[in-house]
Design a protein around this motif. Structure first.
Motif, PDB file in Angstrom:
ATOM      1  N   PHE A 101       0.821  -1.210   0.000  1.00 19.23           N
ATOM      2  CA  PHE A 101       0.000   0.000   0.000  1.00 19.23           C
ATOM      3  C   PHE A 101       0.857   1.261   0.000  1.00 19.23           C
ATOM      4  CE2 PHE A 101      -2.285   3.338   2.387  1.00 19.23           C
ATOM      5  CZ  PHE A 101      -3.332   3.548   1.495  1.00 19.23           C
ATOM      6  N   SER A 102       1.895   1.296   0.841  1.00 17.94           N
ATOM      7  CA  SER A 102       2.759   2.484   0.891  1.00 17.94           C
ATOM      8  C   SER A 102       3.472   2.689  -0.442  1.00 17.94           C
ATOM      9  CB  SER A 102       3.776   2.349   2.024  1.00 17.94           C
ATOM     10  OG  SER A 102       4.653   1.260   1.803  1.00 17.94           O
ATOM     11  N   CYS A 103       3.811   1.595  -1.116  1.00 18.45           N
ATOM     12  CA  CYS A 103       4.465   1.711  -2.427  1.00 18.45           C
ATOM     13  C   CYS A 103       3.479   2.181  -3.493  1.00 18.45           C
ATOM     14  CB  CYS A 103       5.083   0.369  -2.833  1.00 18.45           C
ATOM     15  SG  CYS A 103       6.445  -0.141  -1.768  1.00 18.45           S
ATOM     16  N   LEU A 104       2.227   1.756  -3.368  1.00 13.56           N
ATOM     17  CA  LEU A 104       1.195   2.234  -4.296  1.00 13.56           C
ATOM     18  C   LEU A 104       0.991   3.732  -4.133  1.00 13.56           C
ATOM     19  CD1 LEU A 104      -1.455  -0.632  -4.093  1.00 13.56           C
ATOM     20  CD2 LEU A 104      -0.165   0.066  -6.127  1.00 13.56           C
ATOM     21  N   LYS A 105       1.063   4.217  -2.902  1.00 11.70           N
ATOM     22  CA  LYS A 105       0.942   5.656  -2.664  1.00 11.70           C
ATOM     23  C   LYS A 105       2.078   6.408  -3.362  1.00 11.70           C
ATOM     24  CE  LYS A 105       0.056   7.319   1.369  1.00 11.70           C
ATOM     25  NZ  LYS A 105       0.131   7.550   2.839  1.00 11.70           N
ATOM     26  N   LYS A 106       3.295   5.862  -3.282  1.00 15.79           N
ATOM     27  CA  LYS A 106       4.429   6.490  -3.969  1.00 15.79           C
ATOM     28  C   LYS A 106       4.215   6.509  -5.480  1.00 15.79           C
ATOM     29  CE  LYS A 106       7.930   4.102  -2.384  1.00 15.79           C
ATOM     30  NZ  LYS A 106       9.338   3.699  -2.176  1.00 15.79           N
ATOM     31  N   LEU A 107       3.559   5.464  -5.979  1.00 17.27           N
ATOM     32  CA  LEU A 107       3.311   5.373  -7.414  1.00 17.27           C
ATOM     33  C   LEU A 107       2.312   6.422  -7.870  1.00 17.27           C
ATOM     34  CD1 LEU A 107       3.863   3.701 -10.009  1.00 17.27           C
ATOM     35  CD2 LEU A 107       1.961   2.218  -9.339  1.00 17.27           C
ATOM     36  N   ILE A 108       1.343   6.732  -7.019  1.00 16.54           N
ATOM     37  CA  ILE A 108       0.266   7.650  -7.385  1.00 16.54           C
ATOM     38  C   ILE A 108       0.655   9.108  -7.173  1.00 16.54           C
ATOM     39  CG2 ILE A 108      -2.084   8.351  -6.796  1.00 16.54           C
ATOM     40  CD1 ILE A 108      -2.603   5.391  -6.043  1.00 16.54           C
ATOM     41  N   VAL A 109       1.320   9.391  -6.074  1.00 12.37           N
ATOM     42  CA  VAL A 109       1.651  10.785  -5.733  1.00 12.37           C
ATOM     43  C   VAL A 109       2.797  11.278  -6.625  1.00 12.37           C
ATOM     44  CG1 VAL A 109       2.456  12.331  -3.927  1.00 12.37           C
ATOM     45  CG2 VAL A 109       0.918  10.439  -3.355  1.00 12.37           C
ATOM     46  N   PRO A 110       2.614  12.382  -7.334  1.00  7.45           N
ATOM     47  CA  PRO A 110       3.659  12.874  -8.240  1.00  7.45           C
ATOM     48  C   PRO A 110       4.835  13.499  -7.490  1.00  7.45           C
ATOM     49  CG  PRO A 110       1.829  14.409  -8.198  1.00  7.45           C
ATOM     50  CD  PRO A 110       1.388  13.218  -7.402  1.00  7.45           C
ATOM     51  N   VAL A 111       5.958  13.584  -8.173  1.00  8.31           N
ATOM     52  CA  VAL A 111       7.135  14.250  -7.619  1.00  8.31           C
ATOM     53  C   VAL A 111       6.847  15.735  -7.462  1.00  8.31           C
ATOM     54  CG1 VAL A 111       9.545  14.898  -8.076  1.00  8.31           C
ATOM     55  CG2 VAL A 111       8.749  12.585  -8.602  1.00  8.31           C
ATOM     56  N   SER A 112       7.229  16.292  -6.348  1.00  9.31           N
ATOM     57  CA  SER A 112       7.013  17.717  -6.107  1.00  9.31           C
ATOM     58  C   SER A 112       7.948  18.561  -6.975  1.00  9.31           C
ATOM     59  CB  SER A 112       7.264  18.042  -4.639  1.00  9.31           C
ATOM     60  OG  SER A 112       7.393  19.429  -4.447  1.00  9.31           O
ATOM     61  N   PRO A 113       7.395  19.455  -7.789  1.00 13.17           N
ATOM     62  CA  PRO A 113       8.254  20.350  -8.578  1.00 13.17           C
ATOM     63  C   PRO A 113       9.168  21.194  -7.695  1.00 13.17           C
ATOM     64  CG  PRO A 113       5.985  20.429  -9.360  1.00 13.17           C
ATOM     65  CD  PRO A 113       5.964  19.672  -8.072  1.00 13.17           C
ATOM     66  N   VAL A 114       8.678  21.536  -6.509  1.00 10.86           N
ATOM     67  CA  VAL A 114       9.479  22.335  -5.575  1.00 10.86           C
ATOM     68  C   VAL A 114      10.727  21.571  -5.144  1.00 10.86           C
ATOM     69  CG1 VAL A 114       9.511  23.428  -3.303  1.00 10.86           C
ATOM     70  CG2 VAL A 114       7.465  23.599  -4.739  1.00 10.86           C
ATOM     71  N   SER A 115      10.583  20.259  -4.898  1.00  5.45           N
ATOM     72  CA  SER A 115      11.728  19.464  -4.460  1.00  5.45           C
ATOM     73  C   SER A 115      12.777  19.359  -5.562  1.00  5.45           C
ATOM     74  CB  SER A 115      11.272  18.064  -4.040  1.00  5.45           C
ATOM     75  OG  SER A 115      10.783  17.329  -5.148  1.00  5.45           O
ATOM     76  N   VAL A 151      11.552   7.832 -12.683  1.00  2.00           N
ATOM     77  CA  VAL A 151      12.348   7.041 -11.740  1.00  2.00           C
ATOM     78  C   VAL A 151      11.504   6.658 -10.523  1.00  2.00           C
ATOM     79  CG1 VAL A 151      14.230   7.179 -10.059  1.00  2.00           C
ATOM     80  CG2 VAL A 151      14.620   7.864 -12.426  1.00  2.00           C
ATOM     81  N   LYS A 152      10.758   7.616  -9.995  1.00  2.00           N
ATOM     82  CA  LYS A 152       9.912   7.358  -8.818  1.00  2.00           C
ATOM     83  C   LYS A 152       8.888   6.257  -9.108  1.00  2.00           C
ATOM     84  CE  LYS A 152       7.169   9.942  -5.404  1.00  2.00           C
ATOM     85  NZ  LYS A 152       5.802   9.404  -5.566  1.00  2.00           N
ATOM     86  N   SER A 153       8.257   6.339 -10.274  1.00  3.87           N
ATOM     87  CA  SER A 153       7.262   5.328 -10.652  1.00  3.87           C
ATOM     88  C   SER A 153       7.918   3.966 -10.850  1.00  3.87           C
ATOM     89  CB  SER A 153       6.546   5.754 -11.939  1.00  3.87           C
ATOM     90  OG  SER A 153       5.872   6.985 -11.759  1.00  3.87           O
ATOM     91  N   THR A 154       9.074   3.961 -11.506  1.00  2.56           N
ATOM     92  CA  THR A 154       9.800   2.714 -11.740  1.00  2.56           C
ATOM     93  C   THR A 154      10.169   2.039 -10.429  1.00  2.56           C
ATOM     94  OG1 THR A 154      10.738   3.528 -13.822  1.00  2.56           O
ATOM     95  CG2 THR A 154      11.904   1.724 -12.733  1.00  2.56           C
ATOM     96  N   MET A 155      10.670   2.831  -9.487  1.00  2.21           N
ATOM     97  CA  MET A 155      11.094   2.260  -8.213  1.00  2.21           C
ATOM     98  C   MET A 155       9.901   1.794  -7.387  1.00  2.21           C
ATOM     99  SD  MET A 155      14.403   4.488  -7.040  1.00  2.21           S
ATOM    100  CE  MET A 155      14.802   3.278  -5.769  1.00  2.21           C
ATOM    101  N   ALA A 156       8.782   2.497  -7.475  1.00  2.67           N
ATOM    102  CA  ALA A 156       7.594   2.078  -6.732  1.00  2.67           C
ATOM    103  C   ALA A 156       7.109   0.712  -7.223  1.00  2.67           C
ATOM    104  CB  ALA A 156       6.488   3.115  -6.881  1.00  2.67           C
ATOM    105  N   VAL A 157       7.065   0.525  -8.546  1.00  2.00           N
ATOM    106  CA  VAL A 157       6.654  -0.776  -9.103  1.00  2.00           C
ATOM    107  C   VAL A 157       7.666  -1.850  -8.708  1.00  2.00           C
ATOM    108  CG1 VAL A 157       6.246  -2.074 -11.223  1.00  2.00           C
ATOM    109  CG2 VAL A 157       5.410   0.282 -11.024  1.00  2.00           C
ATOM    110  N   ALA A 158       8.966  -1.516  -8.796  1.00  3.43           N
ATOM    111  CA  ALA A 158      10.004  -2.478  -8.416  1.00  3.43           C
ATOM    112  C   ALA A 158       9.893  -2.835  -6.934  1.00  3.43           C
ATOM    113  CB  ALA A 158      11.382  -1.906  -8.728  1.00  3.43           C
TER     114      ALA A 158
END
Length: 298
Positions: free
Chosen positions: A234-248, A275-282
Protein backbone atom coordinates in the motif's frame (compact mmCIF):
# COMPACT_ATOMS: atom_id res chain seq x y z
CA UNK A 1 52.26 -9.86 1.11
CA UNK A 2 50.83 -6.55 -0.02
CA UNK A 3 50.04 -3.56 2.20
CA UNK A 4 47.02 -2.62 0.09
CA UNK A 5 44.77 -4.79 -2.10
CA UNK A 6 42.55 -3.05 -4.67
CA UNK A 7 39.57 -5.25 -5.63
CA UNK A 8 37.72 -4.44 -8.85
CA UNK A 9 34.77 -6.48 -10.22
CA UNK A 10 34.10 -6.07 -13.93
CA UNK A 11 31.56 -7.07 -16.56
CA UNK A 12 31.89 -5.70 -20.10
CA UNK A 13 33.61 -2.54 -18.82
CA UNK A 14 36.78 -2.75 -20.91
CA UNK A 15 36.94 0.90 -22.04
CA UNK A 16 36.40 2.25 -18.52
CA UNK A 17 38.55 -0.41 -16.88
CA UNK A 18 41.57 0.60 -18.97
CA UNK A 19 41.22 4.19 -17.74
CA UNK A 20 40.74 3.05 -14.15
CA UNK A 21 43.80 0.79 -14.16
CA UNK A 22 45.98 3.40 -15.86
CA UNK A 23 44.91 5.97 -13.31
CA UNK A 24 45.79 3.65 -10.41
CA UNK A 25 49.19 2.82 -11.88
CA UNK A 26 49.93 6.50 -12.54
CA UNK A 27 48.65 7.83 -9.22
CA UNK A 28 50.71 9.63 -6.60
CA UNK A 29 53.29 7.44 -4.89
CA UNK A 30 52.00 5.32 -2.03
CA UNK A 31 54.69 4.16 0.40
CA UNK A 32 53.79 0.48 0.40
CA UNK A 33 53.19 -2.57 -1.75
CA UNK A 34 50.02 -2.62 -3.84
CA UNK A 35 48.24 -5.55 -5.46
CA UNK A 36 45.42 -5.04 -7.97
CA UNK A 37 42.86 -7.85 -8.19
CA UNK A 38 40.34 -7.76 -11.04
CA UNK A 39 37.51 -10.30 -11.09
CA UNK A 40 35.64 -10.82 -14.35
CA UNK A 41 31.98 -11.83 -14.24
CA UNK A 42 31.64 -13.27 -17.75
CA UNK A 43 32.61 -10.38 -20.04
CA UNK A 44 32.31 -10.73 -23.82
CA UNK A 45 33.71 -7.33 -24.88
CA UNK A 46 37.43 -8.18 -24.94
CA UNK A 47 37.94 -7.59 -21.21
CA UNK A 48 39.29 -11.11 -20.67
CA UNK A 49 41.83 -10.83 -23.48
CA UNK A 50 42.89 -7.39 -22.26
CA UNK A 51 43.39 -8.50 -18.66
CA UNK A 52 45.18 -11.71 -19.65
CA UNK A 53 48.05 -9.57 -20.95
CA UNK A 54 48.39 -7.54 -17.73
CA UNK A 55 51.16 -9.23 -15.77
CA UNK A 56 50.99 -6.69 -12.94
CA UNK A 57 47.35 -7.58 -12.19
CA UNK A 58 45.90 -10.61 -10.40
CA UNK A 59 43.13 -11.73 -12.75
CA UNK A 60 40.32 -13.93 -11.42
CA UNK A 61 37.01 -15.19 -12.80
CA UNK A 62 33.63 -15.73 -11.19
CA UNK A 63 31.27 -17.36 -13.67
CA UNK A 64 29.45 -19.40 -11.04
CA UNK A 65 27.57 -16.32 -9.83
CA UNK A 66 26.93 -14.38 -13.02
CA UNK A 67 25.40 -10.91 -12.74
CA UNK A 68 26.71 -10.51 -9.17
CA UNK A 69 29.45 -7.95 -8.55
CA UNK A 70 29.28 -8.81 -4.85
CA UNK A 71 30.28 -12.43 -5.48
CA UNK A 72 33.16 -11.06 -7.55
CA UNK A 73 34.18 -8.82 -4.67
CA UNK A 74 34.08 -11.82 -2.35
CA UNK A 75 36.50 -13.73 -4.59
CA UNK A 76 38.83 -10.75 -4.62
CA UNK A 77 38.65 -10.29 -0.85
CA UNK A 78 39.43 -13.99 -0.34
CA UNK A 79 42.52 -13.68 -2.54
CA UNK A 80 43.70 -10.36 -1.08
CA UNK A 81 46.84 -10.29 1.05
CA UNK A 82 46.77 -6.59 1.99
CA UNK A 83 45.95 -5.35 5.49
CA UNK A 84 43.78 -2.72 3.75
CA UNK A 85 41.28 -3.78 1.09
CA UNK A 86 39.94 -1.18 -1.32
CA UNK A 87 36.71 -1.86 -3.19
CA UNK A 88 36.56 0.10 -6.42
CA UNK A 89 34.12 -0.02 -9.35
CA UNK A 90 35.58 -0.69 -12.78
CA UNK A 91 33.94 2.51 -14.02
CA UNK A 92 35.42 4.70 -11.26
CA UNK A 93 38.57 6.52 -12.37
CA UNK A 94 40.64 7.64 -9.36
CA UNK A 95 42.14 11.10 -8.88
CA UNK A 96 45.94 11.17 -8.60
CA UNK A 97 45.86 11.47 -4.77
CA UNK A 98 43.00 9.00 -4.29
CA UNK A 99 45.00 6.09 -2.89
CA UNK A 100 47.36 8.09 -0.71
CA UNK A 101 44.58 10.18 0.84
CA UNK A 102 42.17 7.30 1.44
CA UNK A 103 44.71 5.03 3.14
CA UNK A 104 46.10 7.90 5.22
CA UNK A 105 42.60 8.84 6.46
CA UNK A 106 41.84 5.21 7.37
CA UNK A 107 45.05 4.73 9.36
CA UNK A 108 45.54 8.18 10.91
CA UNK A 109 41.94 8.45 12.14
CA UNK A 110 41.88 4.87 13.45
CA UNK A 111 38.61 3.97 11.72
CA UNK A 112 37.50 0.68 10.20
CA UNK A 113 35.87 1.72 6.92
CA UNK A 114 36.34 4.87 4.84
CA UNK A 115 34.13 5.91 1.95
CA UNK A 116 35.80 8.23 -0.55
CA UNK A 117 33.93 10.79 -2.61
CA UNK A 118 32.36 9.86 -5.96
CA UNK A 119 32.03 12.69 -8.48
CA UNK A 120 30.15 12.27 -11.74
CA UNK A 121 31.64 12.76 -15.19
CA UNK A 122 29.17 13.93 -17.86
CA UNK A 123 31.65 13.00 -20.59
CA UNK A 124 30.96 16.20 -22.49
CA UNK A 125 27.20 15.65 -22.88
CA UNK A 126 24.73 17.13 -20.41
CA UNK A 127 21.29 15.50 -20.20
CA UNK A 128 18.42 15.44 -17.71
CA UNK A 129 19.05 11.77 -16.85
CA UNK A 130 22.75 12.37 -16.21
CA UNK A 131 21.95 15.39 -14.06
CA UNK A 132 19.45 13.40 -12.00
CA UNK A 133 21.90 10.50 -11.62
CA UNK A 134 24.71 12.80 -10.48
CA UNK A 135 22.53 14.58 -7.91
CA UNK A 136 20.74 11.59 -6.38
CA UNK A 137 22.89 8.46 -6.63
CA UNK A 138 25.71 7.22 -4.37
CA UNK A 139 25.98 10.47 -2.28
CA UNK A 140 28.67 8.87 -0.12
CA UNK A 141 28.95 11.68 2.45
CA UNK A 142 25.22 11.79 3.11
CA UNK A 143 24.91 7.98 3.26
CA UNK A 144 27.72 7.63 5.79
CA UNK A 145 27.01 10.63 8.01
CA UNK A 146 23.20 10.37 8.07
CA UNK A 147 22.58 6.63 7.77
CA UNK A 148 25.82 4.87 8.69
CA UNK A 149 25.98 3.02 5.36
CA UNK A 150 28.27 3.27 2.34
CA UNK A 151 28.54 2.19 -1.29
CA UNK A 152 31.27 -0.05 -2.70
CA UNK A 153 32.14 2.32 -5.56
CA UNK A 154 35.04 3.75 -3.52
CA UNK A 155 35.55 2.04 -0.17
CA UNK A 156 38.66 1.53 2.02
CA UNK A 157 38.33 -1.30 4.57
CA UNK A 158 40.69 -2.82 7.13
CA UNK A 159 40.93 -6.52 6.30
CA UNK A 160 40.06 -7.64 9.82
CA UNK A 161 36.60 -6.08 9.38
CA UNK A 162 35.71 -8.95 7.03
CA UNK A 163 36.82 -11.44 9.68
CA UNK A 164 34.28 -9.88 12.05
CA UNK A 165 31.42 -8.97 9.69
CA UNK A 166 31.86 -11.67 7.05
CA UNK A 167 31.66 -11.29 3.27
CA UNK A 168 28.87 -9.98 1.06
CA UNK A 169 25.87 -12.23 0.33
CA UNK A 170 26.53 -14.40 -2.71
CA UNK A 171 24.69 -14.07 -6.02
CA UNK A 172 23.26 -10.62 -5.26
CA UNK A 173 23.08 -7.98 -7.99
CA UNK A 174 22.26 -4.83 -6.03
CA UNK A 175 22.04 -3.37 -2.53
CA UNK A 176 24.42 -5.72 -0.71
CA UNK A 177 26.83 -2.87 0.08
CA UNK A 178 24.17 -1.00 2.06
CA UNK A 179 23.20 -4.19 3.91
CA UNK A 180 26.85 -5.05 4.70
CA UNK A 181 27.90 -1.60 5.87
CA UNK A 182 24.76 -1.34 8.00
CA UNK A 183 25.79 -4.57 9.71
CA UNK A 184 29.28 -3.14 10.25
CA UNK A 185 27.80 0.01 11.81
CA UNK A 186 25.55 -2.01 14.11
CA UNK A 187 28.62 -3.90 15.35
CA UNK A 188 30.03 -0.61 16.55
CA UNK A 189 32.77 -0.39 13.91
CA UNK A 190 33.60 3.09 12.63
CA UNK A 191 32.63 4.23 9.11
CA UNK A 192 33.77 7.69 8.02
CA UNK A 193 33.74 9.83 4.87
CA UNK A 194 36.92 11.18 3.26
CA UNK A 195 36.29 14.04 0.83
CA UNK A 196 39.90 14.03 -0.41
CA UNK A 197 39.87 10.48 -1.79
CA UNK A 198 38.06 11.12 -5.07
CA UNK A 199 37.01 8.97 -8.02
CA UNK A 200 35.14 10.02 -11.16
CA UNK A 201 32.23 7.92 -12.38
CA UNK A 202 30.31 8.36 -15.67
CA UNK A 203 26.78 9.64 -15.16
CA UNK A 204 24.12 7.33 -16.61
CA UNK A 205 21.93 8.08 -19.59
CA UNK A 206 18.16 7.56 -19.34
CA UNK A 207 18.04 3.85 -20.25
CA UNK A 208 20.95 2.91 -17.97
CA UNK A 209 19.50 5.02 -15.15
CA UNK A 210 16.09 3.32 -15.29
CA UNK A 211 17.68 -0.14 -15.35
CA UNK A 212 19.77 0.79 -12.31
CA UNK A 213 16.80 2.19 -10.37
CA UNK A 214 14.73 -0.91 -11.16
CA UNK A 215 17.48 -3.11 -9.66
CA UNK A 216 17.71 -0.87 -6.61
CA UNK A 217 13.94 -0.86 -6.16
CA UNK A 218 13.73 -4.66 -6.31
CA UNK A 219 16.23 -5.03 -3.46
CA UNK A 220 15.04 -2.17 -1.25
CA UNK A 221 12.38 -4.26 0.59
CA UNK A 222 15.09 -6.66 1.75
CA UNK A 223 17.16 -3.74 3.04
CA UNK A 224 14.09 -2.24 4.73
CA UNK A 225 13.40 -5.53 6.48
CA UNK A 226 16.99 -5.75 7.76
CA UNK A 227 16.80 -2.12 8.93
CA UNK A 228 13.47 -2.86 10.68
CA UNK A 229 11.72 -0.21 8.59
CA UNK A 230 7.99 -0.37 8.00
CA UNK A 231 6.90 -1.04 4.43
CA UNK A 232 3.90 -2.41 2.55
CA UNK A 233 2.47 -2.75 -0.92
CA UNK A 234 0.00 0.00 0.00
CA UNK A 235 2.76 2.48 0.89
CA UNK A 236 4.46 1.71 -2.43
CA UNK A 237 1.20 2.23 -4.30
CA UNK A 238 0.94 5.66 -2.66
CA UNK A 239 4.43 6.49 -3.97
CA UNK A 240 3.31 5.37 -7.41
CA UNK A 241 0.27 7.65 -7.39
CA UNK A 242 1.65 10.78 -5.73
CA UNK A 243 3.66 12.87 -8.24
CA UNK A 244 7.14 14.25 -7.62
CA UNK A 245 7.01 17.72 -6.11
CA UNK A 246 8.25 20.35 -8.58
CA UNK A 247 9.48 22.34 -5.57
CA UNK A 248 11.73 19.46 -4.46
CA UNK A 249 13.28 19.24 -7.93
CA UNK A 250 13.92 22.99 -8.01
CA UNK A 251 15.48 22.80 -4.54
CA UNK A 252 17.69 19.87 -5.59
CA UNK A 253 18.98 21.76 -8.61
CA UNK A 254 19.41 25.01 -6.70
CA UNK A 255 21.32 23.45 -3.79
CA UNK A 256 23.47 20.95 -5.67
CA UNK A 257 23.49 21.83 -9.34
CA UNK A 258 25.05 24.51 -11.49
CA UNK A 259 23.38 27.28 -13.48
CA UNK A 260 23.57 25.07 -16.59
CA UNK A 261 21.76 22.25 -14.78
CA UNK A 262 18.94 24.52 -13.63
CA UNK A 263 18.03 25.15 -17.26
CA UNK A 264 17.03 21.48 -17.45
CA UNK A 265 14.40 21.82 -14.71
CA UNK A 266 11.35 20.41 -16.57
CA UNK A 267 13.30 17.54 -18.11
CA UNK A 268 14.85 16.63 -14.75
CA UNK A 269 11.37 16.67 -13.20
CA UNK A 270 10.16 14.22 -15.89
CA UNK A 271 13.12 11.91 -15.21
CA UNK A 272 12.47 12.14 -11.45
CA UNK A 273 8.83 11.21 -12.01
CA UNK A 274 9.73 8.25 -14.22
CA UNK A 275 12.35 7.04 -11.74
CA UNK A 276 9.91 7.36 -8.82
CA UNK A 277 7.26 5.33 -10.65
CA UNK A 278 9.80 2.71 -11.74
CA UNK A 279 11.09 2.26 -8.21
CA UNK A 280 7.59 2.08 -6.73
CA UNK A 281 6.65 -0.78 -9.10
CA UNK A 282 10.00 -2.48 -8.42
CA UNK A 283 9.39 -2.12 -4.66
CA UNK A 284 6.01 -3.83 -5.01
CA UNK A 285 7.56 -6.69 -7.00
CA UNK A 286 10.33 -6.97 -4.41
CA UNK A 287 7.82 -7.13 -1.52
CA UNK A 288 5.79 -9.83 -3.26
CA UNK A 289 8.97 -11.83 -3.89
CA UNK A 290 9.91 -11.58 -0.22
CA UNK A 291 6.45 -12.76 0.83
CA UNK A 292 6.62 -15.69 -1.58
CA UNK A 293 10.08 -16.64 -0.31
CA UNK A 294 8.88 -16.47 3.31
CA UNK A 295 5.85 -18.64 2.56
CA UNK A 296 8.06 -21.20 0.83
CA UNK A 297 10.49 -21.20 3.76
CA UNK A 298 7.73 -21.70 6.32
Amino acid sequence: MADVSIVIPTFNDKSYLEKTLNSILNSSMFQGEIEIIVIDNGSTDGTVEFLSKKESIIFLHDTRNLNSPYSCRNRGIEAATGSVIILLDATCVPHADWLKNGVAYLIENNVDVVGGDVLFDFEGELSAAKIFDSLTNIRMKESIENRGVAKTANLFIKKNVFEVAGLFPEGVRSGADVRWTHRVSKMGLKIRFCRDSIVYKPARGFKELIKKQWRVGLHQPLIWRELSKKYSVFSCLKKLIVPVSPVSVRRLLRENGTTDMQGYYLRVWFVAQFVKSTMAVANIVGILRLKKANEKYH
